[in-house]
Design a protein around this motif. Sequence first.
Motif, PDB file in Angstrom:
ATOM      1  N   THR A  22     -38.746  68.522 -26.278  1.00  0.00           N
ATOM      2  CA  THR A  22     -37.459  68.361 -25.582  1.00  0.00           C
ATOM      3  C   THR A  22     -37.648  67.979 -24.124  1.00  0.00           C
ATOM      4  O   THR A  22     -36.741  67.446 -23.487  1.00  0.00           O
ATOM      5  CB  THR A  22     -36.639  69.673 -25.618  1.00  0.00           C
ATOM      6  OG1 THR A  22     -37.477  70.745 -25.167  1.00  0.00           O
ATOM      7  CG2 THR A  22     -36.109  69.954 -27.010  1.00  0.00           C
ATOM      8  N   LEU A  23     -38.817  68.269 -23.557  1.00  0.00           N
ATOM      9  CA  LEU A  23     -39.051  67.991 -22.131  1.00  0.00           C
ATOM     10  C   LEU A  23     -38.919  66.505 -21.835  1.00  0.00           C
ATOM     11  O   LEU A  23     -39.423  65.669 -22.590  1.00  0.00           O
ATOM     12  CB  LEU A  23     -40.446  68.463 -21.714  1.00  0.00           C
ATOM     13  CG  LEU A  23     -40.643  69.970 -21.593  1.00  0.00           C
ATOM     14  CD1 LEU A  23     -42.111  70.282 -21.329  1.00  0.00           C
ATOM     15  CD2 LEU A  23     -39.759  70.556 -20.493  1.00  0.00           C
ATOM     16  N   ARG A  24     -38.245  66.195 -20.720  1.00  0.00           N
ATOM     17  CA  ARG A  24     -38.154  64.780 -20.346  1.00  0.00           C
ATOM     18  C   ARG A  24     -38.542  64.522 -18.889  1.00  0.00           C
ATOM     19  O   ARG A  24     -38.739  63.382 -18.474  1.00  0.00           O
ATOM     20  CB  ARG A  24     -36.755  64.230 -20.628  1.00  0.00           C
ATOM     21  CG  ARG A  24     -35.657  64.813 -19.756  1.00  0.00           C
ATOM     22  CD  ARG A  24     -34.308  64.173 -20.066  1.00  0.00           C
ATOM     23  NE  ARG A  24     -33.327  64.477 -19.048  1.00  0.00           N
ATOM     24  CZ  ARG A  24     -33.104  63.724 -17.976  1.00  0.00           C
ATOM     25  NH1 ARG A  24     -33.783  62.624 -17.786  1.00  0.00           N
ATOM     26  NH2 ARG A  24     -32.185  64.091 -17.102  1.00  0.00           N
ATOM     27  N   LEU A  25     -38.679  65.596 -18.099  1.00  0.00           N
ATOM     28  CA  LEU A  25     -39.011  65.407 -16.690  1.00  0.00           C
ATOM     29  C   LEU A  25     -39.671  66.671 -16.145  1.00  0.00           C
ATOM     30  O   LEU A  25     -39.233  67.782 -16.453  1.00  0.00           O
ATOM     31  CB  LEU A  25     -37.704  65.149 -15.934  1.00  0.00           C
ATOM     32  CG  LEU A  25     -37.794  64.492 -14.582  1.00  0.00           C
ATOM     33  CD1 LEU A  25     -36.730  63.421 -14.474  1.00  0.00           C
ATOM     34  CD2 LEU A  25     -37.571  65.475 -13.471  1.00  0.00           C
ATOM     35  N   ILE A  26     -40.730  66.484 -15.355  1.00  0.00           N
ATOM     36  CA  ILE A  26     -41.485  67.636 -14.841  1.00  0.00           C
ATOM     37  C   ILE A  26     -41.801  67.411 -13.363  1.00  0.00           C
ATOM     38  O   ILE A  26     -42.154  66.302 -12.956  1.00  0.00           O
ATOM     39  CB  ILE A  26     -42.825  67.799 -15.621  1.00  0.00           C
ATOM     40  CG1 ILE A  26     -42.559  68.014 -17.120  1.00  0.00           C
ATOM     41  CG2 ILE A  26     -43.654  68.955 -15.050  1.00  0.00           C
ATOM     42  CD1 ILE A  26     -43.807  67.995 -18.005  1.00  0.00           C
ATOM     43  N   HIS A  27     -41.635  68.475 -12.573  1.00  0.00           N
ATOM     44  CA  HIS A  27     -42.090  68.406 -11.179  1.00  0.00           C
ATOM     45  C   HIS A  27     -42.846  69.681 -10.845  1.00  0.00           C
ATOM     46  O   HIS A  27     -42.624  70.726 -11.459  1.00  0.00           O
ATOM     47  CB  HIS A  27     -40.904  68.294 -10.219  1.00  0.00           C
ATOM     48  CG  HIS A  27     -40.293  66.937 -10.146  1.00  0.00           C
ATOM     49  ND1 HIS A  27     -40.969  65.828  -9.686  1.00  0.00           N
ATOM     50  CD2 HIS A  27     -39.043  66.502 -10.451  1.00  0.00           C
ATOM     51  CE1 HIS A  27     -40.164  64.775  -9.720  1.00  0.00           C
ATOM     52  NE2 HIS A  27     -38.992  65.156 -10.192  1.00  0.00           N
ATOM     53  N   SER A  28     -43.684  69.593  -9.811  1.00  0.00           N
ATOM     54  CA  SER A  28     -44.330  70.802  -9.303  1.00  0.00           C
ATOM     55  C   SER A  28     -44.016  70.931  -7.821  1.00  0.00           C
ATOM     56  O   SER A  28     -43.534  69.990  -7.195  1.00  0.00           O
ATOM     57  CB  SER A  28     -45.834  70.766  -9.552  1.00  0.00           C
ATOM     58  OG  SER A  28     -46.471  69.979  -8.577  1.00  0.00           O
ATOM     59  N   VAL A  29     -44.294  72.100  -7.286  1.00  0.00           N
ATOM     60  CA  VAL A  29     -43.961  72.374  -5.882  1.00  0.00           C
ATOM     61  C   VAL A  29     -44.797  73.528  -5.341  1.00  0.00           C
ATOM     62  O   VAL A  29     -45.272  74.363  -6.105  1.00  0.00           O
ATOM     63  CB  VAL A  29     -42.461  72.738  -5.725  1.00  0.00           C
ATOM     64  CG1 VAL A  29     -42.095  74.012  -6.477  1.00  0.00           C
ATOM     65  CG2 VAL A  29     -42.072  72.898  -4.246  1.00  0.00           C
ATOM     66  N   GLY A  30     -44.942  73.565  -4.032  1.00  0.00           N
ATOM     67  CA  GLY A  30     -45.498  74.744  -3.375  1.00  0.00           C
ATOM     68  C   GLY A  30     -46.849  74.530  -2.740  1.00  0.00           C
ATOM     69  O   GLY A  30     -47.219  75.217  -1.800  1.00  0.00           O
TER      70      GLY A  30
END
Length: 677
Positions: A396-404
């Motif tokens: 189901t995933l369509r977009l991923i981001h990371s942060v920090g």
Amino acid sequence: MSRSQPEPVRETLNFDERIVLEHWSHRNTSVKDYWASHSATLERFEEFWASVAKELEWFKPFSKVMEPGEYPNVYKWFVGGKLNMSYLCLDRHVKSWRKNKVAIVWEGEPVKDSGEPLEVRVLTYYDMWRYVNRVAYVMKEKLGLKKGDRVAFYMPMVPELPVLMLAAARIGVTFTQVFSGFSAEALASRISDLGARYVFTTDGYYRRGKILRTKEITDDAVKTCPTVEKIILIRRVGQTETPIDPAKHTYLDDLLADVSPTAYVPPEEMDSTDILYVIYTSGTTGKPKGIIHDTGGYAVILHATMKWVFDIKDEDIYWCTADIGWVTGHSYIVFGPLMSGASIIMYEGAPDYPAPDRWWSIIERYGVTIFYTSPTAVRAFMRMGAGYVTRHDLSTLRLIHSVGEPINPAAWKWLFELVGGGRCPVGSTWWMTETGGILISHTPGLMLVPLKPGTNGPPIPGVEVDVVDEDGKPVPNGVKGYLIVKRPWPGMPGPPTGMLGDPERYNLVYFSRFRYFFTGDYAIKDGDGYVWVLGRSDEVLKVAGHRIGTYELESALVSHPYVAESAVVGAPDDVKGEVPIAYVVLKSDAPHTPQIRDELRRWIRERIGAIAEPKSIFIVSKLPKTRSGKIMRRIMRALATGKPIGDVTTLEDEAAVEEVKIAYEALLKEIGEGGRS
Ligand code: 6R9
């Protein structure tokens, strides 16, 4: 600014590896076209931000996009405009078809042996709106809170936290949310600095199967906080370790008991420049800084980035894995996604509890489509093995981001290939507590330039950044320099003073080094104009993405009766990015026992919190310093990581070389004798 080479990213960066996702063709853009449209947003800067701001619902339109505030480098955004954050997050949706849409799916930590969740709470926008109104009623009518009053939340990840934030926002009460892993002392300093009238906390919460005692920590904290009238308790675990004292404690449940289920509190018409909240963050002194976020500018940066960076759509199930105690949770669990009318996931507990596939099972269980997480979590999961991920259907995933913190290319590739199945744009969104929202990132919801493993990408539209040398001159592409933000932006620290009660410190920290906002980060710009943030250039650490000042740790250590002096430096860590290492000089009458290190660890946990616990503590007889008394941290970092101390002749103060060498030998001897812990 004595740190030399930050090292969270220790892999080679490849500026030329470009990944284009064919199925994103509706948005794929060449670098040249991106910059052309980006320049256009800067050319008509105010017009551009006005057009974004007009997409929000204002009670009264703004008359001016931006003007200088009373103090230097503090700007007023969307002047004359009136709005309310709680209205934008709830009322607006409740008036639309989103009324019965799920706002929050919350999953508690405890699970049965079978792995099935024990507790799931689903709140629709209508449920949230009702709940927030009732809590706002309690705040206003029973606790006597009014616009401009201040409260503190010391809340774990339960749905009541967003409810409290929105209820305070509804009636114009300024809040600060303190991370539930912080100690009583850290909580007390924040409550006092803000001057909070009430502290809201829980009777406890679950973490890795244990109950953590937020009520007892709050009791401790308020002992030194005379402004606090009462502690308001939210029931989570159904028990407290110490008794309830009716003079000090009241359960929110009890206050709500006779409040009508249809109570309605009209949202306060807030000026765009009014304070929404204060959030404390670490800097280069021992005292955390209270960053002010305004209402209008902050709402606009969140609205813009939810669309551009997250490509948020009504069908999405959005999950940001941060804790709401950090700015990421404020902006991208609560206010941003709820303004967007998204359905969000909130998870109470630890990522690996009861098993290392908990997160992936959550993605599968709820069909998460947008996933926002941290490099540290990714690296921790990478160590546990791919099996925990692949046993779940993440299609189901369509977009991923990371942060920090910087994401190393290997972690990026793991997210891209294993989690995202090669389908999802994966980004690393750069921003800070001070920026309020994301400023540097790919924008798959608007235009998508080719991805590169490990980059932050170009600045978002309407935001101008650069990488400069010591003199503030732009460095050539590929050369390391300091990251600055060249124009004010909506979401920047707000009026009146940027930093609560301290306009001088605000200017000193961010605007004294260069003419522009100094982020404190080292970065490189590549030939495409993408930014690659490398890490902090100052004495701030990012430990597992959590921001901790080395001076905070040092002041905590020297407050111990046995400690004469201490220096804390960051050392690279394969999972957490970096970790604190402490050097401690004991007082002559202190017992030199092996237990002293455990004692100092306990001390740090009690003074700051478990996240700040040093990885190693070295007991030494003296610290290497320059003749002027400045601690030479670069050398200490080298020592801590077992690296050669490097060319000491390049140090700022060459006269100190001999002295440093002697101190270095002494340290080696000490370490040899005392050993590492
Ligand atoms: C949102 C947040 C800010 C500092 C910042 C930088 C680091 C954040 C990053 C990143 C590289 C990213 N940082 N995101 N470094 N790539 N995508 O983390 O706020 O806790 O205030 O920390 O975090 O060093 O200066 P905050």
